[in-house]
Motif scaffolding. Structure first.
Motif, short mmCIF file in Angstrom:
data_model
loop_
_atom_site.label_atom_id
_atom_site.label_comp_id
_atom_site.label_asym_id
_atom_site.label_seq_id
_atom_site.Cartn_x
_atom_site.Cartn_y
_atom_site.Cartn_z
N GLY A 51 0.79 -1.11 -0.01
CA GLY A 51 -0.11 0.04 0.08
C GLY A 51 1.03 1.15 0.12
N ARG B 137 -6.79 13.81 1.45
CA ARG B 137 -7.08 12.40 1.40
C ARG B 137 -6.19 11.60 2.20
NH1 ARG B 137 -7.66 14.97 -3.62
NH2 ARG B 137 -9.63 14.83 -4.40
N GLN C 63 -6.34 8.38 3.27
CA GLN C 63 -6.63 7.15 3.38
C GLN C 63 -5.39 6.44 2.63
OE1 GLN C 63 -7.83 8.86 1.00
NE2 GLN C 63 -8.40 7.82 -0.59
N VAL D 269 -4.12 3.46 0.19
CA VAL D 269 -4.28 3.08 -0.99
C VAL D 269 -3.71 1.74 -1.67
CG1 VAL D 269 -4.58 3.41 -3.40
CG2 VAL D 269 -4.99 5.13 -2.10
N ILE E 54 -2.11 7.05 -8.88
CA ILE E 54 -2.87 5.88 -8.22
C ILE E 54 -3.95 6.54 -7.10
CG2 ILE E 54 -2.54 3.80 -6.13
CD1 ILE E 54 0.15 3.45 -7.64
N PHE E 55 -3.54 7.48 -6.51
CA PHE E 55 -4.46 8.20 -5.72
C PHE E 55 -5.49 8.83 -6.40
CE2 PHE E 55 -1.62 7.79 -2.24
CZ PHE E 55 -2.17 8.20 -1.13
N GLU F 162 -7.99 6.06 -7.61
CA GLU F 162 -8.69 5.67 -6.35
C GLU F 162 -9.88 6.56 -5.97
OE1 GLU F 162 -9.65 3.04 -3.11
OE2 GLU F 162 -8.45 2.77 -5.02
N ASN F 163 -9.47 7.73 -5.99
CA ASN F 163 -10.73 8.55 -5.63
C ASN F 163 -11.49 9.25 -6.83
OD1 ASN F 163 -10.04 9.39 -2.67
ND2 ASN F 163 -7.86 9.02 -3.71
#
Length: 284
Positions: free
Chosen positions: A70, A111, A113, A115, A163-164, A167-168
């Motif tokens: 992650g 953000r 979290q 991932v 990637i972020f 994901e979002n």
């Protein structure tokens, strides 16, 4: 007698960090070796890529659990600390703010979290960060080396941002006029929330009208300018109540309020309880 909590520790990159970069690969990391197990904040970005293992950290009161592969980004000013780590293999990259391009920053803002990533993404990240590490180890005065290193850093952060963003499912175009204005506002807010509390002040600093600033920010984030100002101020208030023993008046002064009773009313309205009640309820 318990030791009095003063200011939240605020760390800068070590003087020995070459070119504004600190990079480490930590292997078989366990809880007893956690390098950041007390609450603190940094004046720089931190990019964490966990290859394997398990870990838990707290960032601005939110628990982030990492199991397996992650990635995670800690923003300048966020209060964070590690809680538990088990047999983790982690790449740690700390970067001077100037090295994080404006085009990438919106992917990380707000953000908090983890991932999770697949094999292909992990392979790309591992290959890129290994190149960054190897070149950084031998970095000298050669200007071409510095240029290559900067390009590799951009590539690595770009992989994170991609990637972020995926994901979002970011819908906003950060290169549009509204996206640029929102990014400029967020940057100014982070630096100026203690002194500037009114949307009109931010609009004036950005040389646009208050209504246009509000329209742009709301279009991109879904929330008005006043919400983000209040959120920034009250997040810092919660940090100081939780991690220090400063009085309410001291916190009010630190946050730029002329009247600490007004600050207390504002905090109560936002948090649903007075400052000291919040401290008693949430601080262990």
């Amino acid at each position: 007698m318990a030791k009095k909590k003063t200011d939240i520790p605020f760390y800068s990159l070590d003087a020995g960090a070459k070119a504004g970069i600190e990079i480490k690969r930590l292997t078989e990391l366990g809880t007893e070796e956690i390098p950041f197990n007390t609450a603190h904040r940094d004046d720089h970005y931190i990019f964490i890529f966990q290859e394997s293992g398990e870990g838990t950290m707290v960032v601005d009161f939110k628990e982030v659990h990492v199991q397996g592969r992650g990635i995670f980004c800690i923003l300048p000013g966020q209060v964070h600390y590690g809680v538990v780590v088990e047999s983790a293999v982690v790449w740690f990259l700390a970067l001077d703010n100037a090295l994080v391009g404006e085009q990438f920053r919106p992917a990380f803002e707000g953000r908090q979290q983890l991932v999770a990533i697949d094999d292909a993404a992990a392979h790309r990240l591992r290959s890129c960060i290994q190149l960054v590490h190897d070149l950084h180890q031998v970095l000298g005065e050669d200007r071409f080396q510095h240029a290559v290193l900067r390009s590799l850093i951009d590539a690595y952060i770009g992989l994170f941002a991609g990637i972020f963003s995926e994901e979002n499912r970011l819908a906003d175009d950060t290169t549009s006029r509204t996206g640029i204005i929102t990014r400029q506002f967020k940057t100014l807010l982070a630096a100026s929330f203690r002194q500037m509390k009114k949307p009109a002040a931010y609009a004036a600093a950005l040389n646009i009208s208050p209504s246009y600033l509000n329209e742009a920010v709301k279009a991109v984030t879904g929330m008005p300018v006043s919400y983000w100002i209040q959120e920034e101020v009250m997040t810092e208030a919660r940090r100081l109540l939780h991690y220090t023993d400063h009085t309410v008046k001291q916190i009010s002064d630190d946050l730029g309020f002329d009247d600490h009773t007004y600050f207390s009313r504002s905090f109560t309205r936002t948090a649903g309880m007075p400052p000291l009640a919040y401290r008693k309820a949430y601080r262990k």
